[in-house]
Design an enzyme around this catalytic site. Sequence first.
Site, PDB file in Angstrom:
ATOM      1  CE  LYS A 120       7.938  -9.290  -2.857  1.00 25.79           C
ATOM      2  NZ  LYS A 120       6.994  -9.345  -1.763  1.00 25.79           N
ATOM      3  CG  ASP A 124       3.125 -10.238  -1.900  1.00 27.19           C
ATOM      4  OD1 ASP A 124       3.185 -11.215  -1.467  1.00 27.19           O
ATOM      5  OD2 ASP A 124       3.969  -9.392  -2.427  1.00 27.19           O
TER       6      ASP A 124
HETATM    7  P1  NAP Z   1       9.811  -1.666   0.876  1.00 30.34           P
HETATM    8  O1  NAP Z   1       9.331  -1.680  -0.742  1.00 30.34           O
HETATM    9  O2  NAP Z   1      11.218  -1.599   1.092  1.00 30.34           O
HETATM   10  O3  NAP Z   1       8.912  -0.564   1.672  1.00 30.34           O
HETATM   11  C1  NAP Z   1       8.986  -0.543   3.023  1.00 30.34           C
HETATM   12  C2  NAP Z   1       8.245   0.659   3.446  1.00 30.34           C
HETATM   13  O4  NAP Z   1       8.560   0.764   4.794  1.00 30.34           O
HETATM   14  C3  NAP Z   1       8.645   1.993   2.892  1.00 30.34           C
HETATM   15  O5  NAP Z   1       7.590   3.083   2.880  1.00 30.34           O
HETATM   16  C4  NAP Z   1       9.784   2.731   3.848  1.00 30.34           C
HETATM   17  O6  NAP Z   1       9.945   3.971   3.774  1.00 30.34           O
HETATM   18  C5  NAP Z   1       8.987   2.289   5.100  1.00 30.34           C
HETATM   19  N1  NAP Z   1      10.057   2.162   6.143  1.00 30.34           N
HETATM   20  C6  NAP Z   1      11.288   1.435   6.192  1.00 30.34           C
HETATM   21  N2  NAP Z   1      11.888   1.830   7.525  1.00 30.34           N
HETATM   22  C7  NAP Z   1      11.241   2.894   8.029  1.00 30.34           C
HETATM   23  C8  NAP Z   1      11.297   3.657   9.183  1.00 30.34           C
HETATM   24  N3  NAP Z   1      12.289   3.270  10.137  1.00 30.34           N
HETATM   25  N4  NAP Z   1      10.520   4.295   9.465  1.00 30.34           N
HETATM   26  C9  NAP Z   1       9.403   4.708   8.709  1.00 30.34           C
HETATM   27  N5  NAP Z   1       9.209   4.059   7.493  1.00 30.34           N
HETATM   28  C10 NAP Z   1      10.140   3.205   7.426  1.00 30.34           C
HETATM   29  O7  NAP Z   1       9.371  -3.032   1.529  1.00 30.34           O
HETATM   30  P2  NAP Z   1       8.206  -4.001   1.384  1.00 30.34           P
HETATM   31  O8  NAP Z   1       8.499  -4.865   0.151  1.00 30.34           O
HETATM   32  O9  NAP Z   1       6.888  -3.087   1.165  1.00 30.34           O
HETATM   33  O10 NAP Z   1       8.096  -4.931   2.726  1.00 30.34           O
HETATM   34  C11 NAP Z   1       7.799  -4.260   3.926  1.00 30.34           C
HETATM   35  C12 NAP Z   1       7.620  -5.428   4.909  1.00 30.34           C
HETATM   36  O11 NAP Z   1       6.622  -6.055   4.690  1.00 30.34           O
HETATM   37  C13 NAP Z   1       8.627  -6.276   5.035  1.00 30.34           C
HETATM   38  O12 NAP Z   1       9.598  -5.978   6.002  1.00 30.34           O
HETATM   39  C14 NAP Z   1       8.000  -7.500   5.273  1.00 30.34           C
HETATM   40  O13 NAP Z   1       8.217  -7.712   6.818  1.00 30.34           O
HETATM   41  C15 NAP Z   1       6.258  -7.510   4.963  1.00 30.34           C
HETATM   42  N6  NAP Z   1       6.087  -8.204   3.956  1.00 30.34           N
HETATM   43  C16 NAP Z   1       5.433  -9.328   4.326  1.00 30.34           C
HETATM   44  C17 NAP Z   1       4.853 -10.296   3.532  1.00 30.34           C
HETATM   45  C18 NAP Z   1       4.155 -11.407   4.036  1.00 30.34           C
HETATM   46  O14 NAP Z   1       3.770 -12.209   3.233  1.00 30.34           O
HETATM   47  N7  NAP Z   1       3.515 -11.411   5.415  1.00 30.34           N
HETATM   48  C19 NAP Z   1       5.223  -9.808   2.274  1.00 30.34           C
HETATM   49  C20 NAP Z   1       5.863  -8.727   1.801  1.00 30.34           C
HETATM   50  C21 NAP Z   1       6.024  -7.930   2.686  1.00 30.34           C
HETATM   51  P3  NAP Z   1      10.872   4.835   2.842  1.00 30.34           P
HETATM   52  O15 NAP Z   1      10.133   4.736   1.450  1.00 30.34           O
HETATM   53  O16 NAP Z   1      10.979   6.235   3.127  1.00 30.34           O
HETATM   54  O17 NAP Z   1      12.193   3.914   2.951  1.00 30.34           O
END
Ligand code: NAP
Length: 287
Positions: A74, A110
């Site tokens: 993204k 989003d």
């Molecule tokens: P991303 O850019 O990888 O960000 C994930 C976030 O979660 C980061 O802040 C990461 O921290 C944190 N994190 C991951 N594992 C963790 C853990 N074990 N403990 C604490 N923090 C943790 O991913 P994203 O694109 O933001 O997506 C995140 C989630 O949003 C996805 O998994 C998905 O389920 C959801 N999502 C849903 C939609 C929808 O349409 N419903 C759309 C987009 C995303 P660090 O930076 O420290 O790794």
Amino acid sequence: MKNQDPTGTNLLLGILGNPVSHSLSPNMQQSALDALGIPMRYLHLPVEPDQLSGALDGIRSLPFRGVNVTIPYKQAVMPYLDQLDATAQEANAVNVILNDHGCLIGYNTDSAGFMSGFSHGSDALRRGRVLLVGAGGAACAIVAGLMRRVSAITVVARDTPKAQTLLNTVGAAQHCQTATLPWPVTPAMIADHGIIVNATPIGMQGFSVDRWLPEHATLTALHTCYDTVYIPQDTPFLVEAKRQGAHCIYGKAMLVGQGEVAFQHFTGQCPPHGLMQTVLDASLSLL
Ligand code: NAP
């Protein structure tokens, strides 16, 4: 919408990411195309990181009307695009690319998708103190959506400098206080905010960790709890929120919302009312 291609010469759409085989966007988008008799095919487009630039050249030169973009590209796609509209600039991420006769334009749906989870004129938004758990791409789009509608946003994340950078990138809105707090989430943080949003993968099917909500956190009927994770629908966070009487918003609302706005970009038409929701529910029930 102004980028509509009324000639119908661009016949392909798709979702570009890695992995993409699990994505439910093709089901939602293709069903809406078929229902409206639009002769476009929506494809899975798995792309390796070292082929991203070439893949975007392909989108530009092949008969693609556009693509959705998902994890992990993204932000990675942004330098390759010719234009970013305001939604992509504000969220600092692109989840929709339109191919306007060889000109690639990035959008972010989003933010709008996330906001569509709240009912129109939501009281929860007016009360508006948000605790946002996570500081990744989804969190950025969520802050962009919420910033002008709530009174405070606190981002709690493992990486607090990253959370602060996120807030700085999206920029301030006059009446919204912003802050970061260090991991982990505490009961006091939950008590101090009315809207609790999970924007981490914690609780997602197959993810190694399933809980971030502290054991002794108290949720009430005044809390709105929103999980962006949509597989499973009933994440451990939402199960607990529901048990304690909080108002719950499910991640599928965001998925459908972003998909409906993306469809309008791709085709210039609204998808049939409720169709994407129905298709998503059917797909989720098979998992
Ligand atoms: P991303 O850019 O990888 O960000 C994930 C976030 O979660 C980061 O802040 C990461 O921290 C944190 N994190 C991951 N594992 C963790 C853990 N074990 N403990 C604490 N923090 C943790 O991913 P994203 O694109 O933001 O997506 C995140 C989630 O949003 C996805 O998994 C998905 O389920 C959801 N999502 C849903 C939609 C929808 O349409 N419903 C759309 C987009 C995303 P660090 O930076 O420290 O790794």
